[in-house]
Design an enzyme around this catalytic site. Structure first.
Site, PDB file in Angstrom:
ATOM      1  N   ASP A 185       3.065  24.040   2.859  1.00 52.38           N
ATOM      2  CA  ASP A 185       2.532  24.427   1.560  1.00 52.38           C
ATOM      3  C   ASP A 185       3.043  25.772   1.088  1.00 52.38           C
ATOM      4  O   ASP A 185       2.929  26.092  -0.097  1.00 52.38           O
ATOM      5  CB  ASP A 185       1.000  24.462   1.615  1.00 52.38           C
ATOM      6  CG  ASP A 185       0.423  23.109   1.975  1.00 52.38           C
ATOM      7  OD1 ASP A 185       0.820  22.120   1.344  1.00 52.38           O
ATOM      8  OD2 ASP A 185      -0.423  23.045   2.889  1.00 52.38           O
ATOM      9  N   ILE A 238      -2.373  25.099  11.063  1.00 51.01           N
ATOM     10  CA  ILE A 238      -3.626  25.856  11.044  1.00 51.01           C
ATOM     11  C   ILE A 238      -4.648  25.312  12.026  1.00 51.01           C
ATOM     12  O   ILE A 238      -5.451  26.072  12.587  1.00 51.01           O
ATOM     13  CB  ILE A 238      -4.215  25.876   9.625  1.00 51.01           C
ATOM     14  CG1 ILE A 238      -4.512  24.454   9.130  1.00 51.01           C
ATOM     15  CG2 ILE A 238      -3.293  26.601   8.663  1.00 51.01           C
ATOM     16  CD1 ILE A 238      -5.245  24.405   7.808  1.00 51.01           C
ATOM     17  N   GLY A 244       8.080  14.364   6.112  1.00 51.71           N
ATOM     18  CA  GLY A 244       9.007  13.565   5.329  1.00 51.71           C
ATOM     19  C   GLY A 244       8.515  12.159   5.116  1.00 51.71           C
ATOM     20  O   GLY A 244       8.749  11.559   4.061  1.00 51.71           O
ATOM     21  N   ALA A 245       7.784  11.625   6.074  1.00 54.23           N
ATOM     22  CA  ALA A 245       7.226  10.285   5.918  1.00 54.23           C
ATOM     23  C   ALA A 245       6.144  10.256   4.850  1.00 54.23           C
ATOM     24  O   ALA A 245       5.792   9.172   4.357  1.00 54.23           O
ATOM     25  CB  ALA A 245       6.656   9.811   7.254  1.00 54.23           C
ATOM     26  N   ARG A 250      -9.625  29.281   4.230  1.00 58.48           N
ATOM     27  CA  ARG A 250      -9.440  29.731   5.611  1.00 58.48           C
ATOM     28  C   ARG A 250     -10.679  30.425   6.155  1.00 58.48           C
ATOM     29  O   ARG A 250     -10.867  30.499   7.364  1.00 58.48           O
ATOM     30  CB  ARG A 250      -8.237  30.678   5.684  1.00 58.48           C
ATOM     31  CG  ARG A 250      -6.922  30.012   5.268  1.00 58.48           C
ATOM     32  CD  ARG A 250      -6.571  28.827   6.159  1.00 58.48           C
ATOM     33  NE  ARG A 250      -5.388  28.125   5.641  1.00 58.48           N
ATOM     34  CZ  ARG A 250      -5.441  26.966   5.009  1.00 58.48           C
ATOM     35  NH1 ARG A 250      -6.615  26.365   4.814  1.00 58.48           N
ATOM     36  NH2 ARG A 250      -4.347  26.391   4.579  1.00 58.48           N
ATOM     37  N   ASP A 296       0.651  29.728   4.301  1.00 56.48           N
ATOM     38  CA  ASP A 296       0.097  30.138   5.596  1.00 56.48           C
ATOM     39  C   ASP A 296       1.177  30.747   6.485  1.00 56.48           C
ATOM     40  O   ASP A 296       1.305  31.970   6.580  1.00 56.48           O
ATOM     41  CB  ASP A 296      -0.567  28.944   6.280  1.00 56.48           C
ATOM     42  CG  ASP A 296      -1.858  28.530   5.605  1.00 56.48           C
ATOM     43  OD1 ASP A 296      -2.632  29.426   5.233  1.00 56.48           O
ATOM     44  OD2 ASP A 296      -2.087  27.324   5.427  1.00 56.48           O
ATOM     45  N   ARG A 297       1.949  29.907   7.155  1.00 55.15           N
ATOM     46  CA  ARG A 297       3.017  30.410   8.019  1.00 55.15           C
ATOM     47  C   ARG A 297       4.086  31.155   7.229  1.00 55.15           C
ATOM     48  O   ARG A 297       4.649  32.144   7.707  1.00 55.15           O
ATOM     49  CB  ARG A 297       3.632  29.244   8.793  1.00 55.15           C
ATOM     50  CG  ARG A 297       2.725  28.680   9.871  1.00 55.15           C
ATOM     51  CD  ARG A 297       3.193  27.334  10.373  1.00 55.15           C
ATOM     52  NE  ARG A 297       2.889  26.258   9.426  1.00 55.15           N
ATOM     53  CZ  ARG A 297       2.967  24.948   9.725  1.00 55.15           C
ATOM     54  NH1 ARG A 297       3.340  24.582  10.940  1.00 55.15           N
ATOM     55  NH2 ARG A 297       2.677  24.047   8.820  1.00 55.15           N
ATOM     56  N   CYS A 355       7.112  26.706   4.773  1.00 61.80           N
ATOM     57  CA  CYS A 355       6.497  25.808   5.758  1.00 61.80           C
ATOM     58  C   CYS A 355       6.163  24.526   5.010  1.00 61.80           C
ATOM     59  O   CYS A 355       7.014  23.987   4.313  1.00 61.80           O
ATOM     60  CB  CYS A 355       5.293  26.464   6.409  1.00 61.80           C
ATOM     61  SG  CYS A 355       4.053  27.102   5.255  1.00 61.80           S
TER      62      CYS A 355
END
Length: 832
Positions: free
Chosen positions: A431, A340, A315-316, A475, A434-435, A429
């Protein structure tokens, strides 16, 4: 197209399955011709060294660097050593400054040698020993450093095949469209193009708003969205999500209306006060009305895969997470899955742990020695015999398994809310590739039994991993393409904690500037991560919990991962569907699914990729494992196959079944061979029996002829005796070829006794010698004393009257009165 092996005979893929009649080439001079049989199609040798020792197994052989792999062939056994043979793209790092502290009992055994360490992404750590004071090590190391990190995408081995040999049964877009129709429980119509197909129901619709990738460059061209949302709303909502990855449907249940959606993080800003009406409208539309009007409105869960602290940190930098107050009937939860970089470091420590304490270690000794960095030598040193290192490394194993458990628990919870509560879930997540992909794909596997089959597994991977843009190139650390179609190694995305305002993924594809190869390789290396491996690890844990719920086996998952890491096929190249279209991998590279399908077809239903315990009737619905059962263990088939090959297969029921099945197959083959031999022996015995019967018939015929001849001889004797004569046969071997045989039939008309005799009918053969053969000397002829023409002076041949008969009676005593009473007729004797 349904999807259809290792460098270890049990645990990896046989890369020599695909053959090509074209001649293989060599890029260097003096290549050992005996190694030609071990090369694949279009595989070229760039460097080669003889007398190299694989320190893990202490085996000498020939080490070759090709355009596809590092190939090690045993000098003694003349075969490929699977442990020492690794694809170039599977190599994670090289170390040419390795120091080994030999144990005391080995210190005088070998002379110092130059060492090269190769660390693989598949949990392999291998060390090669070269002859000292030679250039072999430098040649191999330079070739590896150059070809294991190619500068261009088209330098990969996958593009070396002949394009005319590529067979594409269907386009990936068609397969994605077919999967969407299956989700809607409809049949795909027969049309010419994808653009001609429409799909919708009461809740959702298929949109082509991203047909030119103008909405989101990392999403597929075909998207499922709520029916109440227009294409203009989608464009507005995309501006509020990182990388324009707006919320879209990944899986839906037409029976209940529940959906599983995915997206990236919202751009709420530092104070988490930025809002977007189109985004809120889109997210709320995911929570469609329930079929039962008496039930409460559908609940919407927004799952943030990150730890809460990481979400606040983003958020920052412009990112962040949703506020449930902005999305009615919603609840926001955080799963605490690390990024990652944490996963990559955790796997690296696990690899060191397994190598240090395995039965086959990279230092050549199966002892629990520690691995410590030697900064003075800028290398790695084994030794010390520190048994306490087991304690320090045991925490590493728990760390990795904790990551696996977090993913398992998160995906199981998501599947439970959809299956039990009929709730809708949105997962993201940072982007969203990935998760998010791990959780969504694993939840789909739990919800839909179709994804637990071979064809369903392919559809799931192509949908959630390939179509929705998991960055495989980043990756795995391989090059990709830019917007202009050229190759670049520069990252098109930023890490999860990167600056969102300057992220190239927020801009047009390939808009970032070029960089040097060194910095590009460094960037790519920093973004390598075992995301796909973790997902497959979770599936192996579910396979252990539900051994009859999956059509495929754990061995299939291992071979699938090896295929992806090898980059031999084009399916997993680049970072998105758009990049694969630009590079033309579908028309230039072979298909991995076809290769795996051919492997299964070669072994039939007993192939090791098939799960022998699969029962589709028993598990024809969602799998909702309880949280207490989600305690993962180390996946031995993958993590222990190089260091503990026996133990990696020992305790697995599936492996034991396949071992028993192999023994059964061997027994059946032996049985077939024995039956074939017995059949062959039976055939030979029948043939010999027929020959024996023919011999018996011939013997009986010969015996009958002999008996007939004997009877004829007796008849001749009786006939001669009946006329008062005695006959003696004499043969002159020198004149037998010039003898003319005359046959006459003789019958006694007045002798009643002879007529009653069964041998009364006789066939007499009288030999007559030609006049030219009669000797001129009387001494050659002797007549009996009863010859009627004999005088006192002896035989007067040939002046005697007997010469007028034109024949010679040699040794004949005749009764001429009886002879005159005989009548000689042709065909006197009838046939027998």
């Amino acid at each position: 197209m349904e999807g259809s092996g290792s460098w270890h005979a049990i645990d990896a893929i046989d890369w020599n399955r695909i053959e090509d009649p074209r001649p293989r080439r060599s890029a260097v001079q003096g290549v050992d011709e005996t190694l030609e049989e071990f090369l694949l199609e279009d595989e070229e040798v760039f460097a080669q060294s003889h007398g190299v020792v694989l320190l893990n197994t202490d085996e000498a052989g020939t080490l070759s660097v090709t355009n596809f792999r590092l190939l090690f062939v045993s000098q003694a056994r003349k075969c490929v050593i699977e442990l020492g043979t690794i694809p170039l793209t599977t190599i994670e790092k090289l170390n040419d400054d390795v120091k080994i502290q030999l144990l005391p009992h080995l210190s005088d055994k070998k002379q110092p040698r130059e060492l090269l360490q190769v660390v693989g992404k598949d949990m392999r750590v291998i060390v090669f020993a070269f002859r000292p004071k030679s250039k072999q090590k430098n040649e191999v190391f330079d070739a590896l450093r150059r070809y294991s990190k190619p500068a261009n995408l088209w330098d990969l081995y996958a593009f070396s095949c002949d394009p005319t040999t590529i067979k594409n049964d269907s386009d990936p877009k068609w397969r994605l469209l077919r999967e969407y129709f299956r989700l809607f429980r409809k049949s795909l119509p027969q049309v010419q193009g994808v653009d001609e197909v429409s799909l919708s129901n009461d809740w959702w619709r298929l949109t082509r708003v991203n047909s030119s990738y103008s909405l989101c460059s990392t999403y597929p061209t075909l998207l499922i969205v709520p029916r109440s949302i227009s294409d203009d709303d989608l464009f507005q909502a995309s501006t509020f999500r990182s990388g324009k990855r707006l919320p879209v449907v990944s899986w839906c249940d037409p029976g209940t209306g529940a959906v599983l959606a995915r997206s990236s993080q919202p751009l709420v800003g530092l104070m988490m006060n930025f809002r977007n009406n189109a985004d809120e409208k889109l997210v709320c539309a995911l929570g469609t009305k329930t079929m039962d009007t008496k039930r409460s409105p559908r609940k919407l869960y927004i799952i943030d895969a990150r730890p809460r602290a990481n979400a606040l940190a983003n958020g920052a930098k412009g990112g962040g997470s949703e506020s449930s107050s902005n999305y009615p009937r919603s609840e926001v939860l955080f799963l605490g899955i690390q990024n990652i970089h944490t996963m990559r470091d955790s796997l690296s420590r696990l690899r060191d742990y397994v190598d240090a304490h395995g039965a086959i270690s990279s230092n050549g000794t199966p002892s629990a020695v520690s691995v410590v960095g030697d900064r003075r030598n800028r290398g790695s040193t084994w030794g010390g015999g520190n048994l306490n290192s087991m304690t320090s490394f045991s925490s590493t194993l728990g760390e990795w398994l904790n990551h696996i458990q977090n993913i398992l628990v998160g995906a199981s919870w998501i599947a439970a809310q959809i299956a039990v509560e009929s709730a809708s879930v949105l997962v993201h997540c940072s982007d969203g590739w990935d998760r998010t992909t791990q959780l969504v794909a694993l939840a789909c596997l739990l919800l839909d039994p179709y994804y637990r089959t071979f064809s369903g597994f392919q559809a799931l991977v192509e949908k959630d991993w390939l179509a929705f843009g998991h960055p495989f190139a980043e990756r795995m650390g391989i090059p990709t393409v830019s917007e202009s179609g050229g190759s670049q190694y520069e990252l098109l995305r930023q890490p999860s904690l990167g600056n969102l305002t300057s992220s190239p993924s927020r801009n047009a594809l390939g808009s970032s500037g070029s960089s040097s190869n060194t910095s590009a390789q460094s960037q790519t290396s920093n973004n390598c991560s075992p995301i796909l491996l973790q997902w497959l690890d979770c599936i192996s844990q579910l396979l252990r919990l539900y051994p009859s719920a999956f059509q495929f086996s754990s061995k299939f998952l291992v071979d699938f991962m090896d295929c992806v890491l090898s980059c031999r096929f084009g399916n997993f190249l680049c970072n998105s569907e758009r990049e694969r279209e630009q590079s033309g991998v579908a028309n230039s590279c072979r298909c991995m699914w076809s290769y795996l399908a051919d492997l299964r077809a070669s072994g039939g239903s007993f192939h090791e990729h098939y799960n022998p315990f699969y029962d589709p009737v028993k598990h024809n619905g969602p799998l909702v494992p309880p949280a207490a059962a989600l305690a993962p263990t180390l996946w031995p088939q993958f993590y222990l196959r190089w260091t503990c090959p026996s133990e990696s297969q020992g305790g697995d029921l599936e492996s034991q079944w396949h071992a028993m099945n192999r023994k059964y197959d061997e027994a059946m083959k032996a049985k077939d061979i024995a039956e074939w031999r017995a059949k062959d022996i039976k055939t030979k015995m029948e043939s010999m029996k027929e020959d024996l019967q023919r011999e018996r018939r011939a013997s009986r015929t010969t015996l009958a002829m002999a008996q007939n001849a004997q009877r004829e001889n007796a008849a001749i004797k009786k006939a001669i005796e009946s006329i008062g004569c005695t006959i003696k046969f004499s043969v002159d071997e020198n004149q037998v070829d010039k003898t003319e045989v005359l046959s006459y039939s003789v019958r006694r008309e007045t002798d009643a006794r002879s007529q009653q005799d069964e041998n009364a009918d006789i066939s007499v053969s009288i030999s007559a010698i030609e006049d030219s053969l009669v000797s001129e000397t009387p001494g050659d002829h002797f007549c009996e004393s009863l010859c009627p023409f004999r005088t006192r002076e002896g035989c007067r041949w040939p002046d005697a009257p007997c010469a007028q008969l034109g024949s010679q009676f040699v040794g004949l005593k005749a009764n001429f009165d009886a002879f005159d009473r005989l009548s000689i007729q042709d065909c006197y004797f009838g046939p027998e």
